[in-house]
Design an enzyme around this catalytic site. Structure first.
Site, PDB file in Angstrom:
ATOM      1  N   HIS A 105     -75.752 -42.692  59.499  1.00  8.60           N
ATOM      2  CA  HIS A 105     -74.963 -41.766  60.320  1.00  8.60           C
ATOM      3  C   HIS A 105     -74.292 -40.714  59.418  1.00  8.60           C
ATOM      4  O   HIS A 105     -74.387 -39.510  59.666  1.00  8.60           O
ATOM      5  CB  HIS A 105     -73.937 -42.607  61.089  1.00  8.60           C
ATOM      6  CG  HIS A 105     -72.941 -41.835  61.895  1.00  8.60           C
ATOM      7  ND1 HIS A 105     -72.799 -42.006  63.245  1.00  8.60           N
ATOM      8  CD2 HIS A 105     -72.011 -40.905  61.537  1.00  8.60           C
ATOM      9  CE1 HIS A 105     -71.839 -41.205  63.683  1.00  8.60           C
ATOM     10  NE2 HIS A 105     -71.341 -40.535  62.665  1.00  8.60           N
ATOM     11  N   GLU A 106     -73.651 -41.189  58.334  1.00  9.91           N
ATOM     12  CA  GLU A 106     -72.941 -40.266  57.436  1.00  9.91           C
ATOM     13  C   GLU A 106     -73.911 -39.366  56.680  1.00  9.91           C
ATOM     14  O   GLU A 106     -73.638 -38.182  56.480  1.00  9.91           O
ATOM     15  CB  GLU A 106     -72.081 -41.054  56.435  1.00  9.91           C
ATOM     16  CG  GLU A 106     -70.921 -41.803  57.055  1.00  9.91           C
ATOM     17  CD  GLU A 106     -69.996 -40.913  57.866  1.00  9.91           C
ATOM     18  OE1 GLU A 106     -69.779 -39.751  57.493  1.00  9.91           O
ATOM     19  OE2 GLU A 106     -69.509 -41.384  58.906  1.00  9.91           O
ATOM     20  N   HIS A 139     -74.875 -36.395  58.742  1.00 10.01           N
ATOM     21  CA  HIS A 139     -73.871 -35.324  58.670  1.00 10.01           C
ATOM     22  C   HIS A 139     -74.045 -34.539  57.366  1.00 10.01           C
ATOM     23  O   HIS A 139     -74.056 -33.314  57.353  1.00 10.01           O
ATOM     24  CB  HIS A 139     -72.449 -35.907  58.631  1.00 10.01           C
ATOM     25  CG  HIS A 139     -71.938 -36.441  59.937  1.00 10.01           C
ATOM     26  ND1 HIS A 139     -71.953 -35.720  61.093  1.00 10.01           N
ATOM     27  CD2 HIS A 139     -71.354 -37.627  60.233  1.00 10.01           C
ATOM     28  CE1 HIS A 139     -71.401 -36.451  62.062  1.00 10.01           C
ATOM     29  NE2 HIS A 139     -71.037 -37.609  61.569  1.00 10.01           N
TER      30      HIS A 139
HETATM   31 ZN   LIG Z   1     -69.911 -39.068  62.414  1.00  9.02          ZN
END
Ligand SMILES: [Zn+2]
Length: 406
Positions: free
Chosen positions: A67-68, A71
């Site tokens: 998830h990170e 980003h």
């Molecule tokens: Zn996030």
């Protein structure tokens, strides 16, 4: 970042684990070993359940990391570097080197994280059937990961700061109104409302006997509230310091000492006379480093007369040096990192022209307050300092996976 250890570097991004993560790792592994696994797989040893619990926690960790990274990689594609990702008790933080400059960039960088979690969760759910057929323990793990990732994705889409969904809503309001500050104010307020909502739900859960879930939800609310208040404080600083350069705020250069003087001379000539705790060191009149009281404590007192300042100082290569034309909002995060210190400000010719310290900032804020609005006519800052993007996951608040079929 404080309280973290570096475990890896992926695509030039340092991956740090906050120490609180280890607590939740153990808590999650033990919870799973006492609940889900014995229920689904009776007659196995407790060590086996613990092993499965630890494996599940590791895979959940990998999901949060994905998830990170999503980003971080989209931020990089938009020209914004991410130097560190920190994984901690409630999820992760990607430290963007600067604020995304447009609503579109904010929108894309924010939404890709939850989308990644939803895709990972969806793939896991599709794989539960085949995995169960292959091995029931594997099936249970995949099912847990599927549910948790979907919860992670949906949860982070809630439309309040500091969640990704808050950034998405902020980007939409920003694009619609062309007013970035209003967008931040509105989404920070939604974040605070969400925070109180979670705290109340958490308290109700505890009264209903769901103590573990209640504490989890309450903690998330508390964390939210802190983060929403931080967004507000940051907004206030941004309003005051927008377009203000380091040269306007910095203090004049304090007395320095030459590197070839002794510690004795430093103590009697500068530290005691000027009551300075940090002293900048020069060599041939240009900045060479800095000494603090901590440096002196490492040298026995009887050697103060023979030890040169240059032998104990922190060299200039390790200092964060500013230039007078930098925007204050871009350098505030560095000041926050160097607690108690001041940052030297050097002109283009290498001359020390001042220092930026907390007192200088407080002085400027007080003046600004006394005079009403600052009346700055300088253009707004391009960036506004390091931004932390925060994510929240709640492995303990997800509903436990149902028992395997058959
Ligand atoms: Zn996030």
């Amino acid at each position: 970042m404080r309280g973290s250890i570096n475990i890896a570097t992926i695509a030039g991004i340092a991956i740090d684990i906050n120490f609180s993560w280890f607590i939740i790792f153990v808590l999650l592994a033990v919870t799973l070993a006492n609940g889900q696994f014995p229920a689904a797989l009776p007659d196995k040893s407790y060590a086996f359940y613990l092993l499965l619990g630890a494996l599940t926690a590791m895979l959940l960790f990998a999901s949060v990391l994905l998830h990170e990274l999503a980003h971080a990689l989209v931020a990089r594609m938009r020209g914004i570097e991410v130097h560190t990702i920190e994984l901690y008790i409630f999820g992760g933080v990607s430290n963007l080197e600067r604020e995304p400059p447009t609503p579109a960039a904010t929108f894309l960088i924010s939404i890709v994280g939850p989308l990644t979690s939803l895709v990972v969760g969806g793939i896991c759910i599709v794989l539960v059937g085949p995995a169960m057929a292959f091995s029931i323990p594997l099936g249970i793990i995949i099912e847990y990961l599927g549910i948790t990732n979907i919860v992670l994705g949906v949860f982070n889409l809630l439309p309040g700061l500091p969640l990704d969904g808050g950034q998405v809503l902020r980007a939409i309001i920003w694009a619609a109104t062309h007013n970035q500050q209003r967008a931040t104010r509105v989404t920070a307020a939604v974040g605070q409302i969400l925070a109180f909502f979670f705290i109340i739900i958490g308290i109700l859960e505890v009264f209903n006997g769901l103590i573990f879930d209640g504490i989890w939800i309450g903690l998330i609310g508390w964390f939210f509230l802190q983060a929403a208040q931080n967004s507000n404080a940051r907004l206030a600083l941004q309003t005051v310091f927008r377009g203000v350069k380091v040269s306007r705020v910095m203090s004049p250069a304090p007395p320095t000492i030459e590197a070839n003087r002794t510690i004795e001379q430093l103590v009697t000539g500068v530290i005691l006379q000027q009551s300075q705790r940090t002293v900048l060191v020069t060599r041939m009149h240009s900045l060479a480093g800095q000494v603090t009281l901590n440096h002196l404590r490492r040298v026995p007192r009887e050697q103060w007369g023979q030890t040169m300042v240059g032998e104990v100082m922190t060299g200039i290569e390790q200092l964060h040096v500013l230039n007078p034309d930098q925007y204050l909002l871009d350098v505030l995060p560095f000041l926050a990192e160097h607690e108690g210190d001041h940052l030297p400000v050097l002109a283009a010719d290498g001359q020390l022209v001042g220092v930026l310290d907390r007192e200088a900032i407080v002085r400027y804020l007080q003046l600004h307050q006394m005079l009403g609005s600052g009346g700055e006519s300088t253009p707004p800052s391009q960036g506004s300092g390091t931004r932390e993007r925060q994510d929240v996951s709640a492995p303990g608040a997800t509903s436990p996976p149902s028992s395997p079929v058959g």
